[in-house]
Design a protein around this motif. Structure first.
Motif, PDB file in Angstrom:
ATOM      1  N   ALA A 163     -38.734 -22.011  -5.378  1.00 48.94           N
ATOM      2  CA  ALA A 163     -39.563 -22.800  -4.610  1.00 48.94           C
ATOM      3  C   ALA A 163     -40.171 -24.043  -5.284  1.00 48.94           C
ATOM      4  O   ALA A 163     -41.403 -24.172  -5.890  1.00 48.94           O
ATOM      5  CB  ALA A 163     -40.747 -21.721  -4.161  1.00 48.94           C
ATOM      6  N   PRO A 164     -39.344 -25.053  -5.527  1.00 46.75           N
ATOM      7  CA  PRO A 164     -39.605 -26.303  -6.208  1.00 46.75           C
ATOM      8  C   PRO A 164     -40.780 -27.081  -5.926  1.00 46.75           C
ATOM      9  O   PRO A 164     -41.451 -27.843  -6.601  1.00 46.75           O
ATOM     10  CB  PRO A 164     -38.259 -27.000  -6.480  1.00 46.75           C
ATOM     11  CG  PRO A 164     -37.615 -26.555  -5.181  1.00 46.75           C
ATOM     12  CD  PRO A 164     -37.938 -25.202  -4.831  1.00 46.75           C
ATOM     13  N   ASP A 165     -41.058 -26.902  -4.383  1.00 44.41           N
ATOM     14  CA  ASP A 165     -42.076 -28.146  -4.035  1.00 44.41           C
ATOM     15  C   ASP A 165     -43.323 -27.478  -3.798  1.00 44.41           C
ATOM     16  O   ASP A 165     -44.372 -28.062  -3.488  1.00 44.41           O
ATOM     17  CB  ASP A 165     -41.451 -28.331  -2.554  1.00 44.41           C
ATOM     18  CG  ASP A 165     -40.292 -29.146  -2.606  1.00 44.41           C
ATOM     19  OD1 ASP A 165     -40.144 -30.092  -3.456  1.00 44.41           O
ATOM     20  OD2 ASP A 165     -39.261 -29.153  -1.661  1.00 44.41           O
ATOM     21  N   THR A 166     -43.483 -26.113  -4.102  1.00 43.82           N
ATOM     22  CA  THR A 166     -44.916 -25.462  -3.753  1.00 43.82           C
ATOM     23  C   THR A 166     -45.417 -24.615  -4.788  1.00 43.82           C
ATOM     24  O   THR A 166     -44.449 -24.282  -5.894  1.00 43.82           O
ATOM     25  CB  THR A 166     -44.808 -24.759  -2.363  1.00 43.82           C
ATOM     26  OG1 THR A 166     -45.906 -24.061  -2.119  1.00 43.82           O
ATOM     27  CG2 THR A 166     -43.676 -23.792  -2.366  1.00 43.82           C
ATOM     28  N   GLU A 167     -46.888 -24.492  -4.920  1.00 44.83           N
ATOM     29  CA  GLU A 167     -47.312 -23.542  -5.864  1.00 44.83           C
ATOM     30  C   GLU A 167     -47.324 -22.137  -5.268  1.00 44.83           C
ATOM     31  O   GLU A 167     -47.914 -21.290  -5.935  1.00 44.83           O
ATOM     32  CB  GLU A 167     -48.775 -23.968  -6.092  1.00 44.83           C
ATOM     33  CG  GLU A 167     -48.613 -25.246  -7.510  1.00 44.83           C
ATOM     34  CD  GLU A 167     -48.048 -24.572  -8.463  1.00 44.83           C
ATOM     35  OE1 GLU A 167     -48.272 -23.761  -9.048  1.00 44.83           O
ATOM     36  OE2 GLU A 167     -46.951 -25.399  -8.814  1.00 44.83           O
ATOM     37  N   PHE A 168     -46.356 -21.958  -4.134  1.00 44.45           N
ATOM     38  CA  PHE A 168     -46.551 -20.352  -3.397  1.00 44.45           C
ATOM     39  C   PHE A 168     -45.067 -19.907  -3.299  1.00 44.45           C
ATOM     40  O   PHE A 168     -44.118 -20.886  -3.414  1.00 44.45           O
ATOM     41  CB  PHE A 168     -47.024 -20.679  -2.001  1.00 44.45           C
ATOM     42  CG  PHE A 168     -48.408 -20.952  -2.027  1.00 44.45           C
ATOM     43  CD1 PHE A 168     -49.225 -19.937  -1.752  1.00 44.45           C
ATOM     44  CD2 PHE A 168     -49.153 -22.126  -1.892  1.00 44.45           C
ATOM     45  CE1 PHE A 168     -50.766 -19.829  -1.510  1.00 44.45           C
ATOM     46  CE2 PHE A 168     -50.230 -22.377  -1.933  1.00 44.45           C
ATOM     47  CZ  PHE A 168     -51.159 -21.438  -1.917  1.00 44.45           C
ATOM     48  N   VAL A 169     -45.019 -18.829  -3.609  1.00 41.00           N
ATOM     49  CA  VAL A 169     -43.802 -18.030  -3.523  1.00 41.00           C
ATOM     50  C   VAL A 169     -43.863 -16.905  -2.251  1.00 41.00           C
ATOM     51  O   VAL A 169     -44.544 -16.303  -2.277  1.00 41.00           O
ATOM     52  CB  VAL A 169     -43.054 -17.645  -4.727  1.00 41.00           C
ATOM     53  CG1 VAL A 169     -44.386 -16.359  -5.480  1.00 41.00           C
ATOM     54  CG2 VAL A 169     -41.994 -16.870  -4.829  1.00 41.00           C
ATOM     55  N   GLY A 170     -42.659 -17.114  -1.645  1.00 44.37           N
ATOM     56  CA  GLY A 170     -42.344 -16.120  -0.558  1.00 44.37           C
ATOM     57  C   GLY A 170     -41.745 -14.637  -1.114  1.00 44.37           C
ATOM     58  O   GLY A 170     -40.797 -14.681  -1.495  1.00 44.37           O
ATOM     59  N   ILE A 171     -42.822 -13.485  -1.076  1.00 45.06           N
ATOM     60  CA  ILE A 171     -42.305 -12.282  -1.694  1.00 45.06           C
ATOM     61  C   ILE A 171     -42.216 -11.255  -0.478  1.00 45.06           C
ATOM     62  O   ILE A 171     -43.341 -11.180   0.415  1.00 45.06           O
ATOM     63  CB  ILE A 171     -43.251 -11.903  -2.688  1.00 45.06           C
ATOM     64  CG1 ILE A 171     -43.269 -12.794  -3.807  1.00 45.06           C
ATOM     65  CG2 ILE A 171     -43.184 -10.231  -3.369  1.00 45.06           C
ATOM     66  CD1 ILE A 171     -44.213 -12.508  -5.042  1.00 45.06           C
ATOM     67  N   MET A 172     -41.513 -10.279  -0.564  1.00 45.42           N
ATOM     68  CA  MET A 172     -41.471  -9.232   0.282  1.00 45.42           C
ATOM     69  C   MET A 172     -41.083  -8.007  -0.370  1.00 45.42           C
ATOM     70  O   MET A 172     -40.417  -8.167  -1.479  1.00 45.42           O
ATOM     71  CB  MET A 172     -40.387  -9.325   1.523  1.00 45.42           C
ATOM     72  CG  MET A 172     -38.965  -9.655   1.245  1.00 45.42           C
ATOM     73  SD  MET A 172     -38.190 -10.002   2.781  1.00 45.42           S
ATOM     74  CE  MET A 172     -36.657 -10.656   2.479  1.00 45.42           C
ATOM     75  N   LEU A 173     -41.414  -6.754  -0.015  1.00 36.81           N
ATOM     76  CA  LEU A 173     -40.955  -5.640  -0.485  1.00 36.81           C
ATOM     77  C   LEU A 173     -39.883  -4.848   0.366  1.00 36.81           C
ATOM     78  O   LEU A 173     -39.671  -5.358   1.411  1.00 36.81           O
ATOM     79  CB  LEU A 173     -42.183  -4.587  -0.485  1.00 36.81           C
ATOM     80  CG  LEU A 173     -42.810  -4.620  -1.805  1.00 36.81           C
ATOM     81  CD1 LEU A 173     -43.441  -5.992  -2.163  1.00 36.81           C
ATOM     82  CD2 LEU A 173     -44.145  -3.466  -1.787  1.00 36.81           C
ATOM     83  N   PRO A 174     -39.106  -3.941  -0.387  1.00 35.07           N
ATOM     84  CA  PRO A 174     -37.897  -3.360   0.456  1.00 35.07           C
ATOM     85  C   PRO A 174     -38.665  -2.846   1.725  1.00 35.07           C
ATOM     86  O   PRO A 174     -39.640  -2.145   1.773  1.00 35.07           O
ATOM     87  CB  PRO A 174     -37.498  -2.414  -0.477  1.00 35.07           C
ATOM     88  CG  PRO A 174     -37.894  -2.750  -1.944  1.00 35.07           C
ATOM     89  CD  PRO A 174     -38.982  -3.536  -1.654  1.00 35.07           C
ATOM     90  N   TYR A 175     -37.899  -3.046   2.886  1.00 36.59           N
ATOM     91  CA  TYR A 175     -38.167  -2.279   4.163  1.00 36.59           C
ATOM     92  C   TYR A 175     -37.224  -1.392   4.826  1.00 36.59           C
ATOM     93  O   TYR A 175     -37.409  -1.123   5.920  1.00 36.59           O
ATOM     94  CB  TYR A 175     -38.717  -3.671   5.048  1.00 36.59           C
ATOM     95  CG  TYR A 175     -37.773  -4.462   5.277  1.00 36.59           C
ATOM     96  CD1 TYR A 175     -36.701  -4.348   6.468  1.00 36.59           C
ATOM     97  CD2 TYR A 175     -37.917  -5.666   4.703  1.00 36.59           C
ATOM     98  CE1 TYR A 175     -35.727  -5.391   6.624  1.00 36.59           C
ATOM     99  CE2 TYR A 175     -36.836  -6.795   5.026  1.00 36.59           C
ATOM    100  CZ  TYR A 175     -36.128  -6.564   6.122  1.00 36.59           C
ATOM    101  OH  TYR A 175     -35.048  -7.647   6.330  1.00 36.59           O
TER     102      TYR A 175
END
Length: 768
Positions: A300-312
């Motif tokens: 995620a090079p453009d942002t200070e956030f990361v999209g995280i998910m857990l196994p579903y």
């Protein structure tokens, strides 16, 4: 003893959620007799007992619902007792033309099933299709209602003796779990290379895949609603290769982690965010990165956030358990195409991207991407970025009941919506309708929603833009079925969507802030202050952002430097002064030619777009001469803000017809500060604060003039966390009441909801 008998008709999300075994259990506990069955009308319960038994049963039916159940209506009818009845029975499901059933969204694997697949002594140990009535696939495997195994893609898998016993036992948690299966009788998995050569089968497929991913390979993994592309999220080489092959150079990639412990290594997580990560919907949650960030710089090079998910799904739990580290998990497609669905389709479309395929033979009937959520830190409320798996096809409840209307949506971030009674059903995220493949996906979803809802629209509502594929399709469908077609301007639809999900019917001031929408005057709108009166069916444009031209038309959207120079031209700045324009090193020849284009007005349409204003300021600050995905420039501008900065640029109203917010003054201030050597982080913060103050003051001015105190906020700009957090606060500080999105995204994905809700009101008004 006097006996009573009642017939209950329960509608809502009551099929595929363990509702019938729940009814059976409370009937046994309370000693009543009767029957329960699924039908197209809902769940039908006939129950008989004495007054005390019936009162206890009624209370349990009200207050002890299964965790996934969602009751919409509950009707009770008195019947004559049946003297000979001596037990309680679950009857077979019945079909019909009723339309009061909600199919459950797909549900993340429950703790009991996670325990089953982790237990070496359990026959479902490491079985990737384990499920029960409390979890598993629903929407993505369902052809039609009622939700029973023959109507799902599990119909071809005959239950073994043990699974059949579970399926028939009302006291078993797998009673009538339609996807119920085990390694003996259920779906299977296998691993191949990208030429289709078999590598491994069964459980060995997952073990081998985990090893190959550790070696840097890229895999296409068939999941719940389509294929994911996966690679080691720690490896710069693997993530860079995935980006290059997928043609996705910069847009952030989602990451799946084994557990919450690992998630906390990557990001700062609030209790509200953890609840989303671990809940039954399991979306991707955008979270602030920890530093140093332990994953690849390419995630995620453009942002200070990361999209995280857990196994579903069980498959994800097993794979992440074997891999023991985060995996990039992104949609299995090339950019702009729909997610791949079937094995052959994936092999044909994704073989250039991936080294390996993990296939399975449970058909996915409905493509569904992962949902994306972020949490507003001020309120703890969700901001949906993408509404799909885990949410669709759940309804939005409207303030009124009326005829069925189809909202066909816009062109970007497209969804479609059908209403039924007092419910609106937005489809899952479909995407940008830029190719025939996505348009076919759109038609598939329309046909499926009509089928499972058992409705046919009496009105079709489309966007005002005649060239959108959705607009053209709406006209074709209208002619084909002899259904009237109406159009609603893009930004009015945004505001009607906010009103619909808030069930608000009084007049509002609407701030619609996005990138593009054809306006009633033929210009491109996107920074609009609107009067919307839903009951009176009246709209008025009160004010807009100062116009900027888009030299080169759509090219300017991909090259924000053009918008920056056009904004400077509007201010009378035609040559660089004390501040050298950042784009001259790359686009000097084009830059010299641009003033001629602007003077002649050739291919340089006017826009009042808020999104384009962000693009202009980002380019002027040297953050984005060009972009590779929508919103990239604004994301970078938000990222660099110095949060300690408190100064705000002025952003006054100016007289015009309609009134205009002088957003060009923000650009003037940015240029002046850049020339004075003010750091870009301070400038970025001053711009955001100035725009927020200007919007709040504009809304307040019209509030005084019109005696309206509610302000509806919509548009893709409201996904910017700074805007989403501070603009409502600024409005509240002026005594105004903001209305925001919580159930659908504020971006163009909400347009179809606004169209459908407005269309239903239109029909009701015409019919008196």
């Amino acid at each position: 003893m006097s006996l009573l008998r009642h017939r209950f008709t329960i509608t809502g999300q009551v099929q595929g959620v363990g509702f019938r075994p729940f009814v059976y259990r409370i009937a046994m506990e309370n000693g009543v007799t009767g029957t329960v069955n699924n039908s197209s009308e809902g769940v039908i319960i006939e129950v008989q007992g004495d007054a005390d038994q019936m009162a206890r049963f009624d209370g349990d039916l009200t207050y002890k619902l299964p965790p996934l159940a969602r009751v919409v209506t509950r009707d009770r009818e008195d019947l004559s007792p049946l003297e000979a009845e001596d037990g309680f029975t679950i009857l077979k499901s019945t079909g019909g033309l009723g339309h009061s059933v909600l199919i459950s969204a797909d549900v993340a694997t429950c703790p009991d099933c996670v325990a089953d697949i982790a237990d070496p002594n359990n026959r479902r140990y490491r079985y990737p299709f384990t499920n029960c009535t409390n979890c598993g696939p629903r929407y993505t495997i369902t052809r039609s209602i009622p939700y029973d195994r023959p109507q799902t893609s599990m119909s071809c898998f005959k239950l073994c003796k043990e699974c059949g016993k579970e399926y028939e036992d009302p006291l078993d948690r797998r009673f009538h779990a339609q996807p119920n299966a085990c390694p003996r009788c259920g779906p299977r998995i296998w691993l191949t290379d990208n030429l289709g050569v078999m590598i491994a089968q069964g459980d060995e497929s997952i073990r081998r895949l985990a090893c190959e991913l550790c070696e840097g390979k890229i895999a296409a993994i068939k999941g719940l609603g389509g294929f994911h592309l996966a690679c080691d999220a720690r490896s710069d080489e693997s993530v860079a290769a995935l980006r290059e092959r997928k043609h996705r150079p910069d847009k952030p990639l989602a990451v799946m982690v084994p557990n919450m412990e690992y998630a906390r290594r990557l990001a700062e997580i609030t209790p509200e965010e953890e609840a989303w990560l671990t809940g039954t919907q399991r979306p991707i949650v955008l979270l602030p990165k920890r530093h140093p960030f332990p994953l690849s710089k390419h995630v995620a090079p453009d942002t200070e956030f990361v999209g995280i998910m857990l196994p579903y799904t069980p498959l994800h739990h097993i794979l992440l358990g074997d891999f023991c580290a985060p995996l990039v998990m992104t949609s299995g497609n090339f950019s702009s195409e729909p997610i791949a669905l079937g094995n052959r389709e994936a092999s044909g479309r994704l073989s250039e991207i991936t080294d390996l395929f993990l296939h399975h033979n449970r058909d996915i009937l409905i493509r569904t991407d992962d949902s994306v959520v972020r949490v507003n830190p001020s309120t703890g409320d969700p901001i949906l970025m993408r509404r799909a798996r885990g949410f669709a096809p759940s309804p939005i409840f409207l303030s009124q009941s009326g005829p069925t209307v189809l909202g066909t949506g816009p062109e970007l971030k497209c969804t479609l919506t059908l209403t039924k009674g007092d419910q609106a059903f937005p489809s899952q995220h479909i995407g940008n309708l830029s190719n025939l493949e996505t348009m076919e996906f759109y038609k598939e979803i329309h046909d499926h929603l009509e089928n499972i809802l058992r409705v046919e629209p009496e009105l079709i509502v489309r966007d005002l833009h005649p060239d959108y594929m959705t607009s053209q399709w709406a006209e074709e469908l209208g002619r084909e079925r002899n259904i009237p077609v109406a159009s609603l301007q893009h930004h009015y639809a945004h505001i009607h969507a906010v009103l619909a999900e808030n069930r608000f019917t009084d007049p509002v001031i609407g701030l619609a802030l996005d990138g593009t929408g054809l306006g009633e005057d033929g210009t491109i709108w996107g920074g609009e202050c609107l009067l919307v009166m839903p009951e009176e069916m009246e709209h008025q444009r009160l004010a807009h952002f100062a116009h900027i031209r888009l030299p080169g038309g759509e090219t300017a959207v991909r090259e924000p430097w053009r918008i920056a120079q056009a904004a400077l031209w509007e201010l009378g700045v035609t040559e660089p002064g004390n501040y050298r324009w950042p784009w001259l090193d790359s686009f000097e020849a084009e830059s010299r030619f641009l003033p001629q284009l602007l003077e002649k007005g050739v291919n340089a349409p006017k826009t009042s777009s808020c999104g384009r204003l962000f693009d202009a300021v980002a380019a002027l600050c040297g953050l984005a001469n060009t972009i590779t995905y929508e919103g990239q420039a604004a994301i970078r501008l938000e990222k660099v803000q110095d949060m300690r900065e408190t100064k705000a640029y002025p952003c006054p109203l100016m007289a015009a017809d309609p009134v205009a917010l002088n957003t060009l003054e923000l650009v003037r201030c940015v240029l002046a500060d850049l020339a004075d050597g003010v750091p870009v982080p301070n400038i970025a913060r001053r711009f955001h604060l100035g725009l927020i103050n200007g919007l709040a003051e504009m809304a307040y001015s019209f509030s005084l003039l019109l005696d309206i105190h509610h302000v509806a906020l919509s548009g893709g700009v409201m996904q910017n966390l700074t805007m989403a957090e501070l603009l409502p606060k600024a409005l509240e500080g002026m005594g105004l009441i903001p209305l925001v999105h919580r159930e659908v995204p504020p971006n163009d994905a909400c347009i179809s909801l606004g169209q459908a809700a407005w269309g239903q009101r239109k029909l009701l008004a015409e019919r008196g």
